[in-house]
Design an enzyme around this catalytic site. Structure first.
Site, short mmCIF file in Angstrom:
data_model
loop_
_atom_site.label_atom_id
_atom_site.label_comp_id
_atom_site.label_asym_id
_atom_site.label_seq_id
_atom_site.Cartn_x
_atom_site.Cartn_y
_atom_site.Cartn_z
N ASP A 1 -7.50 9.21 -1.09
CA ASP A 1 -8.67 8.46 -0.50
C ASP A 1 -8.41 7.82 0.85
OD1 ASP A 1 -10.18 8.96 -2.71
OD2 ASP A 1 -9.90 7.17 -3.66
N TYR B 1 2.35 7.81 -8.63
CA TYR B 1 1.81 6.68 -7.40
C TYR B 1 2.30 5.56 -7.63
CZ TYR B 1 -2.32 10.02 -6.97
OH TYR B 1 -3.07 11.00 -6.37
#
Length: 343
Positions: free
Chosen positions: A66, A130
């Protein structure tokens, strides 16, 4: 004439690893049209134009991120078709050429590899990890070092209940339908994922996170932080997961994008490439991750003394770690790859 040159030339496919600070970008994907927003791939594809490929070079990314999300190591494949009689670029020359022509200082190509012509950076990936960074005891972002702003989530709370967060994270282990953590309008056709490992720790060696969508990771992070703050119980995390409802009352929580880093992308069918993934060399880089100073082993996790030691200077901490692998039966994955990776 152009098509004739393309037919006579040799096409080479490469896997490239690249990193970026996402603050200036509207995500990793290229933004088309006349919008002022720009994606990381806009700059990579602009640099690739200087390779003089017979056909335009397009980057097929492994992992979408994002706006504001960073990457220590993302991956993509691309095809370069040189003119007849010219040999393919070596991976080293390709890496150097792309970095030479990149016009944004927040993007860097780490390494490139030659791969088979049917290799796909997204569908061949077996896991994506992540890292989420946050700091406690911060009245606001202005209390952070200027080098940490836009690179971690600043929390007002002086301490988090690490033990409760660890208990909650265990409910996420295994193969589940993670629809409850997806965005309501997610284009993904499957929300089934497998998490192999989950940990919550101030140890900088602990990565945070999960399979495919960075927004999904941010929702999971926010839920775990809510547990750490006492707003939710570990049992409620299990209830939320089993609800499969992305519009539930608690699922409105989303951790800020700027604390999230895509750490690595791995490929089972290319073990030699995965072993040489530059992310393994980057994961403890002080320049990228900050000066981490976890609590001493004698301090009790979650106790007031350890909280004071860890957070009195509003120092960012790696607080959550989950390692996940994309489900082998993802319907978006071509059938031949589903069969090859099923286990």
């Amino acid at each position: 004439m152009g098509s004739g040159r393309a037919a006579d030339s040799v096409r080479a496919r490469y896997l490239v690893y690249f990193q970026y600070l996402g603050t200036d970008f509207n995500g990793v994907a290229a933004v088309r049209g006349t919008q002022r927003a720009v994606g990381v791939l806009n700059y990579l594809e602009e640099a690739a134009e200087r390779l003089n490929s017979v056909l335009p070079v397009k980057f097929i990314i492994s992992s979408r991120t994002d706006a504001g999300v960073h990457a220590l190591s993302n991956a993509a494949h691309l095809d370069v078709q040189r003119r007849s009689g010219q040999p393919p670029f070596s991976p080293e020359v390709l890496t150097q050429a792309l970095n030479t022509h990149l016009r944004h200082p927040a993007i860097r190509v780490l390494q490139a590899f030659r791969v088979p012509s049917d290799f796909h950076a997204r569908y061949a990936a077996t896991s994506r990890t992540y890292l989420y960074r946050l700091a406690t005891g911060c009245p606001g972002p202005s209390q952070l070092s200027v080098f940490e702003r836009n690179r971690c989530w600043a929390l007002r709370a002086d301490c988090l209940d690490v033990a409760a967060m660890r208990e909650a994270a265990q409910h996420l282990l295994g193969t589940h339908d993670f629809r409850a953590f997806q965005s309501a309008g997610s284009p993904s056709t499957s929300s089934v994922r497998t998490l192999r490992r989950a940990s919550v720790s101030p140890d900088p060696a602990s990565p945070f996170v999960l399979p495919q969508e960075s927004r999904q990771v941010r929702r999971m992070t926010a839920i775990l932080v809510a547990v750490g703050l006492g707003a939710l119980t570990p049992t409620q995390v299990k209830v939320i997961l089993e609800s499969r409802d992305p519009l539930g009352r608690h699922q409105t929580r989303v951790a800020p994008a700027h604390g999230l880093f895509l750490k690595s992308v791995l490929y089972r069918d290319l073990e030699d490439l995965a072993a040489r993934n530059p992310a393994s060399a980057q994961q403890e880089s002080p320049a990228l991750l900050g000066d981490f100073r976890p609590e001493t082993s004698s301090a009790k996790a979650g106790g007031p003394e350890s909280c004071l030691q860890r957070f009195q200077s509003c120092r960012p901490q790696v607080l959550c770690g989950v390692h996940g692998t994309e489900a082998a039966n993802d319907p978006q994955r071509p059938a031949n790859l589903r069969a090859a990776t099923a286990h």
